[in-house]
Enzyme design. Structure first.
Site, PDB file in Angstrom:
ATOM      1  N   VAL A  46     -46.025   7.021   7.860  1.00  0.00           N
ATOM      2  CA  VAL A  46     -44.581   6.342   8.132  1.00  0.00           C
ATOM      3  C   VAL A  46     -44.714   4.871   7.648  1.00  0.00           C
ATOM      4  O   VAL A  46     -45.762   4.115   7.853  1.00  0.00           O
ATOM      5  CB  VAL A  46     -44.225   6.499   9.393  1.00  0.00           C
ATOM      6  CG1 VAL A  46     -42.944   5.789   9.936  1.00  0.00           C
ATOM      7  CG2 VAL A  46     -44.332   7.984   9.869  1.00  0.00           C
ATOM      8  N   HIS A 166     -46.606  -0.990   6.377  1.00  0.00           N
ATOM      9  CA  HIS A 166     -47.114   0.342   7.004  1.00  0.00           C
ATOM     10  C   HIS A 166     -47.071   0.493   8.406  1.00  0.00           C
ATOM     11  O   HIS A 166     -47.266  -0.441   9.083  1.00  0.00           O
ATOM     12  CB  HIS A 166     -48.377   0.928   6.412  1.00  0.00           C
ATOM     13  CG  HIS A 166     -48.866   2.397   6.506  1.00  0.00           C
ATOM     14  ND1 HIS A 166     -49.422   2.835   7.604  1.00  0.00           N
ATOM     15  CD2 HIS A 166     -48.786   3.210   5.764  1.00  0.00           C
ATOM     16  CE1 HIS A 166     -49.522   4.022   7.456  1.00  0.00           C
ATOM     17  NE2 HIS A 166     -49.103   4.358   6.424  1.00  0.00           N
ATOM     18  N   HIS A 167     -46.731   1.455   9.063  1.00  0.00           N
ATOM     19  CA  HIS A 167     -46.588   1.573  10.520  1.00  0.00           C
ATOM     20  C   HIS A 167     -47.693   1.642  11.360  1.00  0.00           C
ATOM     21  O   HIS A 167     -47.668   1.285  12.320  1.00  0.00           O
ATOM     22  CB  HIS A 167     -45.846   2.982  10.953  1.00  0.00           C
ATOM     23  CG  HIS A 167     -44.664   3.083  11.887  1.00  0.00           C
ATOM     24  ND1 HIS A 167     -44.959   2.116  13.059  1.00  0.00           N
ATOM     25  CD2 HIS A 167     -43.489   3.356  12.201  1.00  0.00           C
ATOM     26  CE1 HIS A 167     -43.928   1.824  13.843  1.00  0.00           C
ATOM     27  NE2 HIS A 167     -42.926   3.068  13.352  1.00  0.00           N
ATOM     28  N   SER A 168     -48.675   1.800  10.605  1.00  0.00           N
ATOM     29  CA  SER A 168     -50.276   1.372  11.287  1.00  0.00           C
ATOM     30  C   SER A 168     -50.146   0.016  11.551  1.00  0.00           C
ATOM     31  O   SER A 168     -51.324  -0.369  12.456  1.00  0.00           O
ATOM     32  CB  SER A 168     -51.411   1.998  10.203  1.00  0.00           C
ATOM     33  OG  SER A 168     -51.198   1.388   9.071  1.00  0.00           O
TER      34      SER A 168
END
Length: 437
Positions: A46, A166-168
């Site tokens: 995601v 990036h969702h991380s």
């Protein structure tokens, strides 16, 4: 790198080199959290997009300097995500690195676009550019963020930029808060933006308690009311847990134009539509209906979905379908870090999302107008791509406005629209006039 929904994102070990002084120690790599690693799992790669509109064209060099001086001080924006070669479990770590700001800034060549381009065509140009971003990912050999600057005038703003993370790197609230750290109040360029904090009713409760302390009957009544609220909370919690478990096991939403049909593969391209409305109008509807701001936002979303379903099925002539009996539920994703492992959290999240219709998110932005390196902001519209669902709705407040951002899979919803707010406002005005008369 293109997004592949059926394969694991292969992350090769990354080595970094950094020249250090004799007395300087090499920065230590930190282990990534389970939540961060979850966003690299299959079908859950995601990305977050922060779409920002500006009142004036952007000075690229000034934006670079602002990011270099503020955002890159955060370690996650100046670290690689690498696999630990020395660990048999091959856990992922944050590895500090030197960032070349030019590798993260993209400024498309728009010189061929006439200055007097029709605003509708300019809107389509920007929408197409953002949609094309959903077909790509960021190279793992650098920190997972980038900025795209589009100095083209649209009906929404004089310039648009898209910050992609990036969702991380973090959840939506933390990423937006970190992004706003690069901004300053327009009214006071030395002050950071403020975020709205929900007011607590504890002081009011204490005041009422002190005023009624002499009345035993009032105290007993308050205790009974609190007991009743505790019972309701416990009952609703049990029901919610049972519904969540049932959803994870077997309970699926009704088939509708919003749900992913069985056997349908989500496309690698999403379409992003965003519209800005007045917060004063939202508050007017809230007061007219004796509800909350969140109630109004959900009502607008529900009305838009309802109108789309009726219009879609009227056109297609599907009389067997009954929208009144349709089960349509929205997910609000929360942090699963304290409870579940990477595989377990990913499996559970993907299962629940596949059984429900859409994802809903609501983020509060600064209540006053803000600027970044002298560029006043017009609107802020966060959204996502890479999630295993065909529809996501985001709401974000800023100053006296609220922006809705809708991310849809073009294969499921080819013609999204956001026309329901006008009808709800007209209904609220009609109700208000009736009260006055």
């Amino acid at each position: 790198m293109e997004r592949d929904e059926n394969k694991m994102v292969l992350m090769e070990p990354v080595r970094t080199t950094k020249k250090l002084d004799e007395n300087e120690e090499e920065p230590e790599a930190l282990l990534m959290s389970p939540t961060s690693r979850m966003f690299h799992e299959p079908n859950y790669n995601v990305y977050t997009l922060a779409i920002m509109g500006w009142k004036i064209p952007l000075n690229v060099d000034a934006m670079k300097a602002e990011i270099q001086g503020k955002l890159l001080k955060h370690p996650r924006f100046s670290s690689l995500q690498a696999v630990d070669e020395s660990d048999d479990s091959r856990k992922m770590k944050w590895v500090p690195t030197t960032v070349n700001i030019d590798d993260h800034i993209t400024v498309p060549d728009l010189k061929s676009i006439p200055n007097n381009m029709d605003s509708h065509l300019a809107d389509k140009l920007v929408e197409e550019y953002i949609s094309n971003l959903s077909t790509t990912t960021i190279d793992m050999s650098k920190p997972l963020w980038d900025l795209h600057i589009l100095n083209v005038k649209t009906s929404h703003a004089d310039a648009t930029c898209i910050f992609r993370f990036h969702h991380s790197l973090g959840d939506g609230v933390s990423l937006i808060s970190l992004l706003l750290s690069c901004f300053r109040k327009t009214s006071d360029p030395t002050s950071l933006p403020t975020l709205l904090v929900s007011s607590s009713s504890s002081s009011k409760g204490k005041s009422n308690l002190s005023n009624n302390r002499r009345s035993i009957r009032s105290l007993i009544w308050q205790c009974l009311v609190k007991l009743w609220w505790c019972i309701r909370l416990l009952f609703n919690t049990i029901i919610d847990v049972l519904l969540f478990v049932a959803t994870a096991l077997f309970l699926k939403d009704s088939q509708s134009p919003f749900t992913v049909p069985q056997g349908f593969k989500l496309s690698t391209r999403l379409r992003f539509i965003y519209r800005t409305i007045s917060l004063d109008d939202i508050k007017f509807i809230k007061n007219s209906t004796n509800s909350t701001v969140n109630d109004v936002i959900l009502g607008i979303t529900q009305a838009a979905l309802s109108r789309y379903i009726h219009r879609r099925y009227e056109i297609e002539g599907k009389r067997k379908f009954s929208p009144q009996k349709m089960r349509c539920r929205a997910n609000v994703v929360v942090n699963l870090r304290p409870a579940l492992g990477v595989q377990g959290a990913t499996t559970l999240a993907a299962r629940v999302l596949s059984q429900t219709t859409l994802i809903f998110s609501n983020v509060a932005g600064p209540p006053e107008e803000v600027s970044c390196s002298g560029h006043p902001l017009t609107f802020l519209a966060p959204t996502c791509y890479g999630q295993p669902t065909g529809l996501m709705v985001h709401g974000c407040s800023y100053a006296k406005k609220l922006t809705f951002a809708v991310a849809v899979d073009e294969g499921i919803i080819p013609d999204p629209n956001l026309e329901s707010f006008r009808l709800i406002k007209e209904a609220a005005l009609s109700k208000w006039r009736t009260k006055v008369d």
